[in-house]
Design a protein around this motif. Structure first.
Motif, mmCIF file in Angstrom:
data_model
loop_
_atom_site.group_PDB
_atom_site.id
_atom_site.type_symbol
_atom_site.label_atom_id
_atom_site.label_comp_id
_atom_site.label_asym_id
_atom_site.label_seq_id
_atom_site.Cartn_x
_atom_site.Cartn_y
_atom_site.Cartn_z
ATOM 1 N N GLU A 46 0.814 -1.211 0.000
ATOM 2 C CA GLU A 46 0.000 0.000 0.000
ATOM 3 C C GLU A 46 0.852 1.268 0.000
ATOM 4 O O GLU A 46 0.389 2.331 -0.399
ATOM 5 C CB GLU A 46 -0.932 0.010 1.219
ATOM 6 C CG GLU A 46 -2.018 -1.060 1.187
ATOM 7 C CD GLU A 46 -2.976 -0.922 2.354
ATOM 8 O OE1 GLU A 46 -2.674 -0.111 3.267
ATOM 9 O OE2 GLU A 46 -4.010 -1.604 2.358
ATOM 10 N N ASN A 119 -1.728 4.035 -0.805
ATOM 11 C CA ASN A 119 -2.897 3.724 -1.627
ATOM 12 C C ASN A 119 -3.647 2.592 -0.942
ATOM 13 O O ASN A 119 -3.239 1.432 -1.001
ATOM 14 C CB ASN A 119 -2.467 3.312 -3.035
ATOM 15 C CG ASN A 119 -3.650 3.142 -3.976
ATOM 16 O OD1 ASN A 119 -4.796 3.036 -3.539
ATOM 17 N ND2 ASN A 119 -3.379 3.115 -5.273
ATOM 18 N N ASP A 120 -4.768 2.937 -0.281
ATOM 19 C CA ASP A 120 -5.513 1.948 0.502
ATOM 20 C C ASP A 120 -6.669 1.322 -0.266
ATOM 21 O O ASP A 120 -7.525 0.655 0.310
ATOM 22 C CB ASP A 120 -6.032 2.582 1.787
ATOM 23 C CG ASP A 120 -6.981 3.743 1.515
ATOM 24 O OD1 ASP A 120 -7.258 4.033 0.330
ATOM 25 O OD2 ASP A 120 -7.441 4.371 2.497
ATOM 26 N N GLY A 121 -6.712 1.533 -1.576
ATOM 27 C CA GLY A 121 -7.792 0.979 -2.389
ATOM 28 C C GLY A 121 -8.883 1.986 -2.681
ATOM 29 O O GLY A 121 -9.630 1.841 -3.653
ATOM 30 N N THR A 122 -8.986 3.001 -1.842
ATOM 31 C CA THR A 122 -9.978 4.056 -2.071
ATOM 32 C C THR A 122 -9.343 5.274 -2.732
ATOM 33 O O THR A 122 -10.035 6.216 -3.097
ATOM 34 C CB THR A 122 -10.624 4.484 -0.744
ATOM 35 O OG1 THR A 122 -9.626 5.088 0.096
ATOM 36 C CG2 THR A 122 -11.231 3.284 -0.028
ATOM 37 N N GLY A 123 -8.039 5.255 -2.853
ATOM 38 C CA GLY A 123 -7.320 6.378 -3.435
ATOM 39 C C GLY A 123 -5.956 6.530 -2.792
ATOM 40 O O GLY A 123 -5.582 5.772 -1.891
ATOM 41 N N HIS A 125 -3.413 8.615 -0.535
ATOM 42 C CA HIS A 125 -3.482 9.572 0.563
ATOM 43 C C HIS A 125 -2.077 9.829 1.106
ATOM 44 O O HIS A 125 -1.250 8.923 1.169
ATOM 45 C CB HIS A 125 -4.374 9.043 1.691
ATOM 46 C CG HIS A 125 -5.716 8.567 1.226
ATOM 47 N ND1 HIS A 125 -6.766 9.424 0.974
ATOM 48 C CD2 HIS A 125 -6.169 7.314 0.949
ATOM 49 C CE1 HIS A 125 -7.822 8.723 0.571
ATOM 50 N NE2 HIS A 125 -7.487 7.442 0.550
#
Length: 278
Positions: A46, A119-123, A125
């Motif tokens: 991530e 990148n946690d899968g939702t965007g 950050h």
């Protein structure tokens, strides 16, 4: 000068190899030091960027017992993305001249604020990344180096963000660096920590190189190549040509798959009537 190379594949370490090269007679002094930064791969998929900023770098001179600032980026500092320094890549922190002698410590000074990108899968950050004492006392590396004066000295530092990044509940991301010297190269000596999974290369400038493929080592190992000189008593006793000898350490190390050792020499230095024998 034309330099030739002799390569061989070996299953175990070679203890000594004669190069047929007489000792250098040049009195030219070279005290240049090149300092590089690299990073071992981060396990967390991530994490997409790790941005750290250095302000200046000091070394401790044993002869004068003083700290010397050798690199100064100014108050704004110089930023590095550690994830771009993986897979054998390195970036030069700076080059500078030092008096010949021993330097037992390196101290890295950093700004108080750094950034980690996730990148946690939702965007993607970005979060603050704190380094305790990085902007106050600096980060000290235990372990030093020697400047001989007869050739350049190259040092590579491994930041190892993989072991340094911690996420604490309520405190966010913290970076507690475990920076260490993983490679030293001079005209007389080379040492490099080789990761077993990745493999790697160790180079002794203009003298020898050792290529170790992935999986050839059972564990991460510091490999050393050292240039020695055959003295007259030894050469008279053995009948060997006076010159340099390459010593590999650690002694008795076993490679699980073949590694390649190359030794460089100047054929013009071999007296008439003698021939190369491997």
């Amino acid at each position: 000068m034309n330099m030739w190379k002799v390569s061989m594949v070996c299953w175990i370490s070679v203890l000594f190899l004669g190069c047929g090269e007489p000792p250098a007679t040049s009195t030219q002094v070279d005290t240049r030091v090149h300092l590089y930064l690299t990073d071992f791969p981060v396990d967390d998929a991530e994490v997409t960027r790790v941005l750290v900023t250095f302000t200046h770098i000091d070394v401790y001179a044993d002869a004068t017992q003083n700290w010397i600032t050798v690199v100064d980026y100014g108050s704004a500092g110089r930023q590095f993305d550690l994830l771009t320094l993986q897979g054998g890549h390195a970036e030069e922190l700076g080059a500078f001249d030092l008096e010949p002698g021993s330097y037992s410590q390196i101290r890295l000074h950093m700004t108080p604020d750094h950034v980690i990108e996730v990148n946690d899968g939702t965007g993607v950050h970005q979060f603050p990344l704190k380094i305790p004492s990085g902007d106050e006392t600096g980060i000290k590396l235990v372990g030093g180096f020697t400047v001989s004066g007869d050739g350049p000295t190259m040092l590579t530092l491994d930041f190892d963000a993989r072991k340094s990044i911690h996420r604490n509940r309520g405190q966010g991301y913290m970076l507690k660096p475990t920076i260490k010297i993983v490679e030293v190269v001079t005209s007389e000596f080379a040492a490099k920590e080789i990761h077993a999974v990745q493999g790697g290369e160790v180079h002794l400038l203009g003298k020898a190189e050792l290529r170790i493929p992935p999986g050839a080592l059972a564990v991460d190992t510091m490999i050393e190549i050292r240039k020695l000189v055959l003295g007259a008593p030894y050469t008279q006793k053995t009948g060997l040509l006076s010159g340099s000898v390459i010593q590999l350490e650690p002694s008795g190390l076993v490679f699980l798959t073949p590694a390649q050792l190359s030794v460089f020499y100047d054929p013009a230095q071999i007296p008439a009537g003698l021939r190369r024998r491997i």
